[in-house]
Design a protein around this motif. Sequence first.
Motif, PDB file in Angstrom:
ATOM      1  N   LEU A   4       9.686   3.693  -1.765  1.00 53.41           N
ATOM      2  CA  LEU A   4       9.769   4.496  -2.994  1.00 53.41           C
ATOM      3  C   LEU A   4       8.523   4.343  -3.853  1.00 53.41           C
ATOM      4  O   LEU A   4       8.004   5.324  -4.405  1.00 53.41           O
ATOM      5  CB  LEU A   4      11.011   4.115  -3.792  1.00 53.41           C
ATOM      6  CG  LEU A   4      12.329   4.639  -3.239  1.00 53.41           C
ATOM      7  CD1 LEU A   4      13.491   4.162  -4.105  1.00 53.41           C
ATOM      8  CD2 LEU A   4      12.328   6.143  -3.162  1.00 53.41           C
ATOM      9  N   VAL A   5       8.013   3.134  -3.961  1.00 50.98           N
ATOM     10  CA  VAL A   5       6.786   2.918  -4.727  1.00 50.98           C
ATOM     11  C   VAL A   5       5.623   3.641  -4.061  1.00 50.98           C
ATOM     12  O   VAL A   5       4.798   4.278  -4.729  1.00 50.98           O
ATOM     13  CB  VAL A   5       6.501   1.399  -4.875  1.00 50.98           C
ATOM     14  CG1 VAL A   5       5.102   1.155  -5.397  1.00 50.98           C
ATOM     15  CG2 VAL A   5       7.529   0.759  -5.795  1.00 50.98           C
ATOM     16  N   GLY A   6       5.564   3.597  -2.735  1.00 52.94           N
ATOM     17  CA  GLY A   6       4.509   4.306  -2.008  1.00 52.94           C
ATOM     18  C   GLY A   6       4.571   5.804  -2.224  1.00 52.94           C
ATOM     19  O   GLY A   6       3.554   6.455  -2.451  1.00 52.94           O
ATOM     20  N   LEU A   7       5.775   6.358  -2.174  1.00 48.52           N
ATOM     21  CA  LEU A   7       5.937   7.796  -2.429  1.00 48.52           C
ATOM     22  C   LEU A   7       5.525   8.164  -3.851  1.00 48.52           C
ATOM     23  O   LEU A   7       4.886   9.201  -4.074  1.00 48.52           O
ATOM     24  CB  LEU A   7       7.377   8.222  -2.178  1.00 48.52           C
ATOM     25  CG  LEU A   7       7.790   8.331  -0.716  1.00 48.52           C
ATOM     26  CD1 LEU A   7       9.282   8.619  -0.619  1.00 48.52           C
ATOM     27  CD2 LEU A   7       7.002   9.403  -0.009  1.00 48.52           C
ATOM     28  N   ALA A   8       5.879   7.325  -4.797  1.00 46.52           N
ATOM     29  CA  ALA A   8       5.496   7.590  -6.185  1.00 46.52           C
ATOM     30  C   ALA A   8       3.980   7.573  -6.326  1.00 46.52           C
ATOM     31  O   ALA A   8       3.402   8.435  -7.012  1.00 46.52           O
ATOM     32  CB  ALA A   8       6.140   6.573  -7.110  1.00 46.52           C
TER      33      ALA A   8
END
Length: 128
Positions: A45-49
């Motif tokens: 999720l952090v990577g996608l953000a």
Amino acid sequence: MSAMVIGGAVRGGGAAMPVLVRPARARRTSSQPALHLTRRGRAVLVGLALVLVAFAVALGARAAVAAGDGDVRIDRHVVQPGETMWSIAESSRGAGESVQDQVRELVRVNGLSGAHLTAGQELVVPRG
């Protein structure tokens, strides 16, 4: 070995088998989250953000470059008999801009396949 028997024993073929009662499932309260993310899930999720933020920054930078400075004016020009793309580009180019670059820009802005013009054709001409 010892076993705890809760309730009665089930009798079958000759030996008594203990009945084990499972504890009732705990009901979910409103304070318990319905979704549990693993460390890997949080990392995804952090990577996608971060990818979304980078994409937004890239689009903003591209828009800023495309906008350039505010001195560019867009005019409409009707091609007269005998006019060429070169002559139109020469009269509409900005200071320090080559005629060849302005011809390319005219072709790109107007969605033309080449520099061929016909009399009466209407062109969008950026003047800078």
